[in-house]
Structure formats: structure tokens, C-alpha cells
Scaffold this active site. Structure first.
Site, PDB file in Angstrom:
ATOM      1  N   HIS A 160       0.840  -1.201   0.000  1.00  0.00           N
ATOM      2  CA  HIS A 160       0.000   0.000   0.000  1.00  0.00           C
ATOM      3  C   HIS A 160       0.876   1.254   0.000  1.00  0.00           C
ATOM      4  O   HIS A 160       0.643   2.189  -0.780  1.00  0.00           O
ATOM      5  CB  HIS A 160      -0.919  -0.017   1.228  1.00  0.00           C
ATOM      6  CG  HIS A 160      -1.666   1.257   1.454  1.00  0.00           C
ATOM      7  ND1 HIS A 160      -2.981   1.435   1.072  1.00  0.00           N
ATOM      8  CD2 HIS A 160      -1.281   2.432   2.033  1.00  0.00           C
ATOM      9  CE1 HIS A 160      -3.365   2.660   1.393  1.00  0.00           C
ATOM     10  NE2 HIS A 160      -2.358   3.284   1.990  1.00  0.00           N
ATOM     11  N   GLU A 161       1.876   1.280   0.884  1.00  0.00           N
ATOM     12  CA  GLU A 161       2.739   2.461   0.970  1.00  0.00           C
ATOM     13  C   GLU A 161       3.588   2.625  -0.298  1.00  0.00           C
ATOM     14  O   GLU A 161       3.797   3.753  -0.768  1.00  0.00           O
ATOM     15  CB  GLU A 161       3.634   2.377   2.211  1.00  0.00           C
ATOM     16  CG  GLU A 161       2.894   2.326   3.530  1.00  0.00           C
ATOM     17  CD  GLU A 161       1.917   3.481   3.712  1.00  0.00           C
ATOM     18  OE1 GLU A 161       2.157   4.569   3.128  1.00  0.00           O
ATOM     19  OE2 GLU A 161       0.909   3.302   4.414  1.00  0.00           O
ATOM     20  N   HIS A 192       1.535   4.311  -2.885  1.00  0.00           N
ATOM     21  CA  HIS A 192       1.509   5.772  -2.759  1.00  0.00           C
ATOM     22  C   HIS A 192       2.721   6.375  -3.470  1.00  0.00           C
ATOM     23  O   HIS A 192       2.626   7.433  -4.097  1.00  0.00           O
ATOM     24  CB  HIS A 192       1.526   6.179  -1.286  1.00  0.00           C
ATOM     25  CG  HIS A 192       0.175   6.185  -0.641  1.00  0.00           C
ATOM     26  ND1 HIS A 192      -0.912   6.844  -1.180  1.00  0.00           N
ATOM     27  CD2 HIS A 192      -0.273   5.621   0.507  1.00  0.00           C
ATOM     28  CE1 HIS A 192      -1.961   6.690  -0.393  1.00  0.00           C
ATOM     29  NE2 HIS A 192      -1.601   5.947   0.643  1.00  0.00           N
ATOM     30  N   GLU A 246      -6.660   6.850  -1.178  1.00  0.00           N
ATOM     31  CA  GLU A 246      -6.454   5.707  -0.288  1.00  0.00           C
ATOM     32  C   GLU A 246      -7.031   4.435  -0.895  1.00  0.00           C
ATOM     33  O   GLU A 246      -6.406   3.371  -0.839  1.00  0.00           O
ATOM     34  CB  GLU A 246      -7.099   5.984   1.081  1.00  0.00           C
ATOM     35  CG  GLU A 246      -6.367   7.016   1.918  1.00  0.00           C
ATOM     36  CD  GLU A 246      -4.940   6.599   2.233  1.00  0.00           C
ATOM     37  OE1 GLU A 246      -4.695   5.413   2.517  1.00  0.00           O
ATOM     38  OE2 GLU A 246      -4.051   7.476   2.169  1.00  0.00           O
TER      39      GLU A 246
END
Length: 301
Positions: free
Chosen positions: A142-143, A146, A223
Site C-alpha cells: 500500500h505504501e 503511494h 487511499e
């Protein structure tokens, strides 16, 4: 679905944020230069806004890491963490980011840095201790998403720009209350005092509104997109879904929690503390965990 979103749109959004910040600060400076009949205030505002834009671009990640009290981690210190990030970075086609550790027991994480070549992933000790490998992979994917989506510069710059808008507004408000109009003659004092009162009210509202509105630039969609991109990266949506469920149910407070940086984290860092006001809840930058989990479990990979 592509793994990463169009990076040009986020780059344009970041430069738009810089421009808005420049205009807001110069506007405040112009208003107070007229109120105080002192053109040097406008010159200060122009120089201040330019310098803060430069500082936000080059040093915002360092400021955020300092606020979170994060420390760098080498491979020998956390080999499993390092290996997971390295493998995911290779799979994603991204440069290996620097890894930082935050001495907090709340499981959480964030990414920062001005571009993929200068990216940083920071995780808490609680994240490493409380998640299994597949859950940790989901969070790290997930990070990294980003980073791949170019979200982290925009997210990090907001911390610096909103903070300086608040400082400047507070500085002008204090000067108003401490007799900044003392050098005007009596004829001007009444009118100038009324204008200053209106400006003071506006400025007292500006800082919190700016914080909320600029944080809204980081939409909930980002998100959801990072969740989906991370699930595609690991090919296992349940890993992140399980991690989000475990993280959201953990009420351990975070000492480094800060309103300005709250939007950077994987999940709300204020869990276990006194809940925020109803107004802040209206402007939450993170989607509800239940919706994120449902979206992940509804993916077909």
C-alpha cells in the site's frame, strides 16, 4: 486496472497547491500592508512564501520524519522488513526506498519523499510486532503504491504549508492585539481598527479551514487507489484487508500523533485517544476501514 495512476495529474495537483499557497500568503501580506500602512509587510510575505515553497519541496520529508521521531533502519537491523520492501520494490519497478522505524506500539505506517528516487517508508514497531508476513506485505505494498502513484510529495508538502499558514496567521493576529496600529493618527484609528478586527476574525478562521480544505486535496479516492494498487502488487488482497482489520481494532495510542500529519498514515493515528470534534469527522481524509476492507475483498485478481 493499471498498477499505478497517472502521475502527471498528481504532479499538476502539487504545483497547484504551491501556487495556492503563494497566492494566499501574498494576499494576507497585502491586506496587512494596507492595514498597517507598511509596504515592507508585503515584501516579507512574498519572500516568506517563496522560501516556504522551496523548503516544502526539498525538506518536507525530513520535517515529517522529525515530527514522527523516525530513525533510519539498515538491513542488519530488520532483515525481514528490508527483504519485503526490496522484493516489492523490484516487483513494482520502483527504486528501493529508505526505511525508517518509529518507536511506537500502535501498528501504522506512512510513505514520504518528493519522488520515487528519494522515497521513504516509515513503519512503527507495533506494525512489525503485531502483523504476520502476508499482512505486513499488504501494508508495505500500500505504501509503495503511494510512491508509485506520486501521492507522497503532495501529502507531505501539505504538512509544511498548512503549518506555516497557521504560524503566519497567528503572528498577524498577535500583532493586532498588541497595538500594531499605534502609529496611525486618530482619524484613521477607528476605521483601521474595524478593518483589523474583521481581518483578525478572518485569519482566526483561515488556519483551521486551510488545514481541512488542503487535506481534502488528498481525497479518499487516493487511499482506495493505493489499497487496490497494493493488492495488485501482492496478488493477495486479503493480506491488506486482514491488516486493516487488525490495525483498526488496535486502540494503542500514538505519542507522535499530530493533526497536521494525520492524513499521511495508513490509518487514523488518534485511535485510543479522545476523539476529534464532530467538525473534523466531517472532513476525514481516510475512508472508513469497513469500506476499504469491503473493496479489497470484492476485488477479483
Amino acid at each position: 486496472m493499471t498498477l499505478y495512476s497517472n502521475k502527471e495529474s498528481n504532479i499538476r495537483r502539487t504545483w497547484l497547491l504551491f501556487t495556492v499557497f503563494l497566492v494566499v500568503i501574498i494576499g494576507i501580506g497585502w491586506a496587512f500592508s494596507r492595514i498597517y500602512a507598511n509596504p515592507s509587510i508585503l515584501y516579507f510575505a512574498v519572500i516568506f512564501s517563496v522560501l516556504m515553497n522551496i523548503a516544502a519541496y526539498w525538506y518536507s520529508d525530513k520535517i515529517v520524519l522529525k515530527m514522527a521521531k523516525a530513525v533510519p533502519v539498515e538491513k542488519k537491523d530488520a532483515p525481514e522488513l528490508y527483504n519485503i520492501v526490496e522484493n516489492l520494490s523490484i516487483t513494482a519497478g520502483l527504486p528501493m526506498p529508505k526505511i525508517y522505524l518509529i518507536r511506537e506500539q500502535q501498528p501504522n505506517a506512512f510513505a514520504t519523499g518528493r519522488n520515487p528516487k528519494h522515497a521513504i517508508v516509515a513503519v512503527t514497531e507495533g506494525l512489525l510486532e503485531k502483523l504476520d508476513r502476508s499482512e505486513l506485505e499488504g501494508v508495505l505494498a500500500h505504501e509503495l503504491s503511494h510512491i508509485g502513484n506520486r501521492d507522497m510529495l503532495l501529502s507531505t508538502v501539505i504538512v509544511v504549508l498548512v503549518g506555516f499558514i497557521s504560524i503566519l496567521s497567528d503572528m498577524f493576529l498577535r500583532s493586532a492585539f498588541w497595538g500594531g496600529l499605534g502609529r496611525r493618527d486618530d482619524r484613521d484609528n477607528g476605521q483601521a481598527g474595524a478593518i483589523l478586527m474583521i481581518a483578525g476574525i478572518a485569519l482566526s478562521i483561515l488556519a483551521p479551514l486551510a488545514a481541512m480544505l488542503i487535506q481534502l486535496a488528498i481525497s479518499r479516492k487516493r487511499e482506495f487507489l493505493a489499497d487496490a494498487s497494493g493488492a495488485l502488487l501482492t496478488r493477495y488482497p486479503e493480506g491488506l484487508a486482514s491488516a486493516l482489520k487488525k490495525i483498526s481494532s488496535d486502540a494503542t495510542p500514538m505519542r507522535a500523533a499530530n493533526n497536521t500529519t494525520a492524513h499521511l498514515w495508513l490509518d487514523d493515528p488518534f485511535k485510543g485517544q479522545k476523539k476529534a470534534s464532530w467538525l473534523r469527522k466531517l472532513f476525514m481524509t481516510h475512508p472508513p476501514i469497513e469500506e476499504r476492507i469491503a473493496a479489497l475483498r470484492g476485488m477479483k485478481i
